[in-house]
Structure formats: structure tokens, C-alpha cells
Design an enzyme around this catalytic site. Structure first.
Site, short mmCIF file in Angstrom:
data_model
loop_
_atom_site.label_atom_id
_atom_site.label_comp_id
_atom_site.label_asym_id
_atom_site.label_seq_id
_atom_site.Cartn_x
_atom_site.Cartn_y
_atom_site.Cartn_z
CG HIS A 1 -4.06 -0.29 -2.24
ND1 HIS A 1 -2.79 -1.13 -2.67
CD2 HIS A 1 -3.94 -0.86 -0.89
CE1 HIS A 1 -2.56 -1.71 -1.50
NE2 HIS A 1 -3.19 -1.45 -0.08
CG HIS B 1 -5.34 -1.33 2.48
ND1 HIS B 1 -4.40 -0.77 2.04
CD2 HIS B 1 -6.43 -0.02 2.99
CE1 HIS B 1 -4.31 0.00 2.91
NE2 HIS B 1 -5.45 0.66 2.72
NE ARG C 1 3.72 -8.30 5.81
CZ ARG C 1 2.19 -8.89 5.61
NH1 ARG C 1 1.33 -9.78 6.76
NH2 ARG C 1 1.46 -8.16 4.58
CB CYS D 1 -1.22 -0.16 1.28
SG CYS D 1 -0.91 -0.88 2.75
CD GLN E 1 -0.57 -8.42 0.82
OE1 GLN E 1 -0.01 -7.32 0.62
NE2 GLN E 1 -0.72 -8.48 1.94
CG ASP F 1 -1.92 -5.52 -1.36
OD1 ASP F 1 -3.51 -5.45 -0.79
OD2 ASP F 1 -1.17 -5.28 -1.25
CE LYS G 1 -8.84 -7.47 9.56
NZ LYS G 1 -7.26 -8.18 9.70
#
Length: 647
Positions: free
Chosen positions: A390, A519, A368, A339, A386, A388, A473
Site C-alpha cells: 500500500h 493498493h 475468506r 489494507c 497476498q 500486498d 483498479k
């Protein structure tokens, strides 16, 4: 008298000091026998905790998540009580309830250790203690008294926990029999409700997750109010072993790990890569219909990027440490989140209200630092991708964009036959310090999620304290083929990150405004999704998705040329095939390709080569048939078209 409001909105009056158990009893004796804890104004508490003012209440059975948590929390204490009796001088670390049971971290004296062969005697002691129906008694204690008491008992780690983590006026203990533990609860009223227990494994765990500290032993277990439930759970575990994605992934040659590459860093093999890319293509087609633009961002970023976003403060300890370059004061980090990079894409040039919503998507790999003891196949890794995206939008566009994302996730999950439910994850109402942003922004974000679920008619339970640090979320939970729940897709509303990056657009009144950020990740992570999909299907993927749709098995080397000719025609016809040209008997080839879960086996020999046909054998046996090459290509493509017509 006080008024008690129930989940259905009904209200009843009770005497002040009434307990959850008494309320359940007033409704029905059968209900009172089955409840294990209760929710009072959103906080789960013991059934014998007095309620002294008007409150909303929910009564939890073992079937409810909150009920299971209470049940397994007390079971963790029961395990510790049994260990205290069996192993004098034992040191206790932490012992919480977890998603499937409980664990306790312990350290035996003089280098002793607990082995799986010790489990039966520990289980027997737990059952013996549970049979005494020991009351579980809650007490509020001062920090000084807690330190004194646990020091007298020689509990070094408990004393460290008190000194470093707990504040005076907030410490509670729970006692059952001769065992007392630091704990916030909640717990069962007594241990007698625990009828069946099973210790499942033992592993190493560093104290406080610090590899420089002592290594303790972590004992995992599970418990139930009925033995029949334990028997059913053990059957499910046996089935889960057969479906283990690590085992199936090896048999199907989908992915691998290498100690030389590093722990928790999956390597996708050719067939696994095909599977993963086909999943990505599926989502690409869906999100293209909804106006997404795809980007690619670097695998590293300046440390300052993540300081600005707040990720360094909130996730720094879970990230790989900063990379120092030869240039003074220059530090980079392996990307823990996509992000912040996408915020910089928004900020790259001036934006108008006409440009919004701007939907940026990326299959972005992030990193991570998971503790080595927590790594597990593809479900807990240190490198994952991910799906992902946005979305940057005006405040008046938030709800519609949220609804659109819900549609995308629904399309993606139903394509695999998943039944799903939703969870609204909100802030911890008692600890706002864990989050960034104003109360006003949080209220707007939470309202948007609740209204979107209501408009879609999607039932969603609310969980407090499960929000991301920057916003609430909506998480999507699926149940796999053997009843296990997994959290996959997620949508998050974020009023905070755009402010931290000073993102702006020019509104129609010519004023600068801050966009709202959504997100979104339908799969969650490609690694975790693939693991769940493998275990859900036991490796028998849908025909449109599976890496190899057909295995061509020549009866002998003499027919390898014809087999390759068939494979080429299949490829030209859009059918994915592999040729097994090993010098093995047909029976061996069939068994080996059954293990690879290939939907069709096509057998070719003298007759087939002469007539231009193939003998078709479906996965798992079944009726065999002889078809022309084109007939079989048409049949496979027709099946794929039928499966994919809705997406």
C-alpha cells in the site's frame, strides 16, 4: 435521425429505432452474420433492441468477452428449456453465463438426480431445440404478474427470488419456445446460432449458497457457434487435465491438503515452500529498488477495524465469523484484507509531505470463507497470501507511483514469459450504492488510471461494475501456454480508505491533508500464481526458480558416498541438488525423477567416482555429456545468470 458513434470515433446517422443488427448489416453482410450482441452506451443488449437516441455503440462477435457472455447466457436458458422437457416438475434456481461457459442450478422432484450418463440425451435435446431457431423474446413485467406466472408454474425458487431480490418496474423475462425465465439479459436473437454444446460436469450447490438450505444440482456446460470450435476446446481440456496443478503438485511434492486441517487450507511442503520463497525473494529484490519497506501484521484484527474500513459491511458474509473472546463485547476476525492494518501503520506517528510516498509491503496471509463447492486446488482457497503493498502519497504523486507499479508488474510477469493485457475496472454507472466515496474522488481515481495506461502505451479495455467497493483498479490478465486467460496482478487507486481512517499528513503549507492510497499486488496471491505457473509450465519451472535443479542418481548403493560428496560440492557452488539413494534400478530412478520435472539428472558410477566427473542427462532425454563437477556447476550458474540478468 440519430447519430451513432463507433469505437474508432467515427459517426454515422440512422433512422430512430435502428437495431444493432441493422447497423452491422449497413457496414457489411459478413459482419452482420458474425455479431451476436452489441454495446449501447456501455450496456450490452440484444441485436434486435431498438436504439431511439444518439448513442455510442460496439458490435460484439463470439470472440469478444461480451459476445461470449451473451452466447453462453442464452445457452444456459437452452439447457433449462431442455431440462424442462426431459424432467417434468423440475425446479430452477439461477443459471448464469460464467467465464468458461454456463451453468444452471436445478432440483428434480422426488429425490431424482441427473448423472453424467444423462448428459448425451440432454445435449441431444438442446441441439434439437436450437435447430428450431426459436426467437428469444424480451418482456417487461410487473412484480405481481411475475409472481403470479411463476407460482402457476410451481417455480418456488423463482418466486422467492422475485419476492426478496426484485423491485417492481425493473423485472424482465425472456421466452424461447415453451420456456420463460427471469432475466436481465442480454441474449441472442434466436437459439439457432448455437451449433455445438457440451455438458462438462455436475456438482452440488446449495440454494443461495446457504448450507442450511436445499442442495440443488449445478450443471455446467459450454457451447460454440461452430463444431470445430468445440472440438478444439475439448482438445484443450485434455491438455489442461495433463497440466492440472493439483496432479503435478502431488507428483512434485509441492503442496498438500488435509481434511483434518480443514477444507481450502493449503499446506506447503518443503519443495513447494522453496518455490514460493524464491518467488517472494524475486519480488523483494524488485520492489526494494522502488523504495518499499516490508512489514508483518497479525493474522487477526478487531472486528471494529474492518467495520471502520468498510470490509465488514461489504465482505462480512464472505469472511469467517467473528471470534468472541471471554472479555465482554470483544470480537476479533481472521484477517480478510491487509489494507486496514497498513492504514494503522500510517497513522502510528505524524507524517509530513516529505515522508511521502510511503510504500509499505507485506506477504500477508488472509482468510475468506469460500463455499466448499467453490474450492479448487490452489486457485480457490480459504487461506492465501497476498504480495500486498500500500502506497500512501500526495495527489500530485499518484500518477507517477501508479506508473512505477505498472513497471514492477511488468518486470514480474515477463520474468516467467507471460504475455499480458490490462483491464480497467470501473464503477457500475447505474448502481453507485455498491461503492463508498464521493463522485469527485472516483472521477480523480479513474482519471489517474486511464492517464497512466495512455502514458505507458498499454492497451486496456474498460469493464464497468468490476471496481473494488473503495476504488477503481487496473487488472493484469495473462494467457497461459494453452490459451486460457487468468487474472493475476492488480493496482487500485483509493481516495476513500484514508478518509475512513482519518489519515493525515502535514503539507508544505502546514495544513493537514488526506493522502491517496494505492493498493498493489503483482502476483495477486501466491497460491493462485503458483497454480497458474504450474499449469502454464506443466511443472517445468525456469532453472532459476525450480526447487531442485539436479537429481543425482548413483548406479548402485556402492556409489551413494560419491553421490553425497557431489551434492555437497553442488550446494557449495550454489546449485540445488537432491540425491536419489533408493535401492532401485537406474531406469526406475530416471522415470520417477522425470515426473518430478527436475531439469538435470546426474548419473554417477564407478568411472565418474574414479575420475571426479558426472554424467549429465537433461530432463526429457537429449544429448548426454560427461563433465567435471566444477564445469557442471559453472554451466548451471551461467544459465541462471543469463535468465535473471534483467531482474
Amino acid at each position: 435521425m440519430i447519430n451513432i458513434t463507433f469505437p474508432d470515433g467515427s459517426v454515422r446517422s440512422y433512422e430512430q429505432g435502428v437495431t444493432g443488427f441493422q447497423i452491422a448489416e449497413s457496414i457489411s453482410p459478413a459482419l452482420a452474420r458474425s455479431v451476436v450482441s452489441c454495446g449501447v452506451n456501455g450496456e450490452t443488449v440484444e441485436l434486435n433492441r431498438p436504439i431511439n437516441e444518439d448513442a455510442t455503440i460496439a458490435l460484439y462477435k463470439f470472440d469478444d468477452e461480451q459476445g461470449k457472455h451473451t452466447f453462453w447466457h442464452t445457452s444456459a436458458h437452452l439447457l433449462a428449456e431442455a431440462l424442462q422437457e426431459l424432467y417434468p416438475g423440475i425446479q430452477f434456481g439461477f443459471g448464469p453465463a460464467v467465464e468458461n461457459g454456463f451453468f444452471y442450478d436445478v432440483l428434480l422432484k422426488d429425490g431424482e438426480s441427473i448423472k453424467e450418463s444423462d448428459f448425451p440425451k440432454i445435449e441431444a435435446k438442446m441441439k434439437e431445440l436450437a435447430g428450431k431457431k426459436e426467437p428469444v423474446v424480451r418482456r417487461e413485467v410487473s412484480k405481481a404478474d411475475a409472481l403470479k406466472q411463476f407460482a402457476e408454474w410451481g417455480q418456488t425458487y423463482k418466486c422467492e427470488h422475485i419476492e426478496q431480490d426484485l423491485e417492481d418496474g425493473s423485472i424482465t423475462t425472456y421466452t424461447q419456445g415453451n420456456f420463460t425465465d427471469l432475466c436481465r439479459g442480454p441474449h441472442l436473437v434466436d437459439t439457432g446460432e448455437i451449433k455445438a454444446v457440451k455438458l462438462t460436469s455436475v456438482a452440488g450447490a446449495f440454494w443461495r449458497g446457504d448450507a442450511n438450505r436445499e442442495q440443488m444440482q449445478r450443471l455446467y456446460g459450454i457451447s460454440f457457434p461452430k463444431k470445430k470450435m468445440l472440438d478444439e476446446y475439448l482438445e484443450m481440456l485434455e491438455e489442461a487435465k495433463k497440466r492440472d496443478h493439483r496432479k503435478i503438485g502431488k507428483e512434485m511434492e509441492l503442496f498438500m491438503f488435509s481434511d483434518k486441517v480443514g477444507k481450502g487450507l493449503p499446506i506447503w511442503l518443503p519443495k513447494g515452500t522453496e518455490l514460493r520463497l524464491r518467488l517472494q525473494d524475486h519480488l523483494r529484490k524488485v520492489q526494494k529498488r522502488f523504495g518499499y519497506q516490508e512489514v508483518i501484521t497479525p493474522h487477526i484484527g478487531s472486528k471494529n477495524l474492518y467495520v471502520t474500513s468498510g470490509h465488514y459491511a461489504h465482505y462480512g458474509k464472505d469472511s469467517f465469523q467473528p471470534i468472541h473472546t471471554p472479555e465482554e463485547d470483544e470480537e476479533y476476525m481472521l484477517k480478510p484484507m491487509n489494507c486496514p492494518h497498513h492504514c494503522e501503520i500510517f497513522a502510528w506517528k505524524p507524517r509530513s509531505y516529505r515522508d511521502l510516498p510511503l510504500r509499505i509491503a507485506e506477504f500477508g496471509t488472509v482468510y475468506r470463507y469460500e463455499q466448499s463447492g467453490e474450492l479448487h486446488g490452489l486457485t480457490r482457497v480459504r487461506s492465501f497470501t497476498q504480495d500486498d503493498a500500500h502506497l500512501f502519497c500526495r495527489p500530485d504523486q499518484v500518477k507517477q507511483e501508479f506508473l512505477n507499479v505498472m513497471d514492477i508488474i511488468g518486470i514480474v510477469l515477463t520474468a516467467f514469459g507471460f504475455n499480458f493485457e490490462a483491464q480497467i475496472s470501473l464503477r457500475d454507472p447505474n448502481d453507485h450504492d455498491k461503492y463508498v466515496g464521493t463522485d469527485e474522488d472516483w472521477a480523480l481515481a479513474e482519471k489517474a488510471i486511464v492517464e497512466a495506461c495512455q502514458e505507458k502505451g498499454l492497451p486496456a479495455k474498460v469493464e464497468y461494475g468490476e471496481a473494488a467497493f473503495y476504488g477503481p483498479k487496473l487488472d493484469f490478465m495473462i494467457k497461459d501456454a494453452i490459451g486460457r486467460r487468468w487474472q493475476l496482478g492488480t493496482i487500485q487507486v483509493d481516495y476513500n480508505l484514508p478518509k475512513r481512517f482519518n489519515l493525515e499528513y502535514t503539507d508544505e503549507d502546514n495544513q493537514k491533508k488526506t493522502p491517496v492510497m494505492i493498493h498493489r499486488a503483482p502476483f495477486g496471491s501466491m497460491e493462485r500464481f503458483c497454480a497458474v505457473l504450474i499449469e502454464h509450465t506443466s511443472g517445468h519451472f525456469p532453472l532459476w526458480l525450480t526447487p531442485d535443479q539436479v537429481a543425482i542418481l548413483p548406479l548402485s548403493e556402492k556409489y551413494n558416498g560419491y553421490a553425497q560428496e557431489v551434492a555437497k560440492k553442488f550446494d557449495m557452488g550454489g546449485v540445488r541438488a537432491t540425491v536419489d539413494m533408493r535401492n532401485e534400478k537406474l531406469g526406475r530412478k530416471i522415470r520417477d525423477n522425470e515426473l518430478k520435472r527436475i531439469p538435470y539428472m546426474v548419473i554417477v558410477g564407478e568411472k565418474e567416482a574414479a575420475e571426479g566427473t558426472v554424467a549429465v542427462r537433461p530432463q526429457g532425454g537429449g544429448e548426454q555429456s560427461v563433465k567435471t563437477i566444477q564445469e557442471f556447476i559453472d554451466e548451471v550458474n551461467a544459465r541462471v545468470a543469463e535468465m535473471t540478468k534483467d531482474f
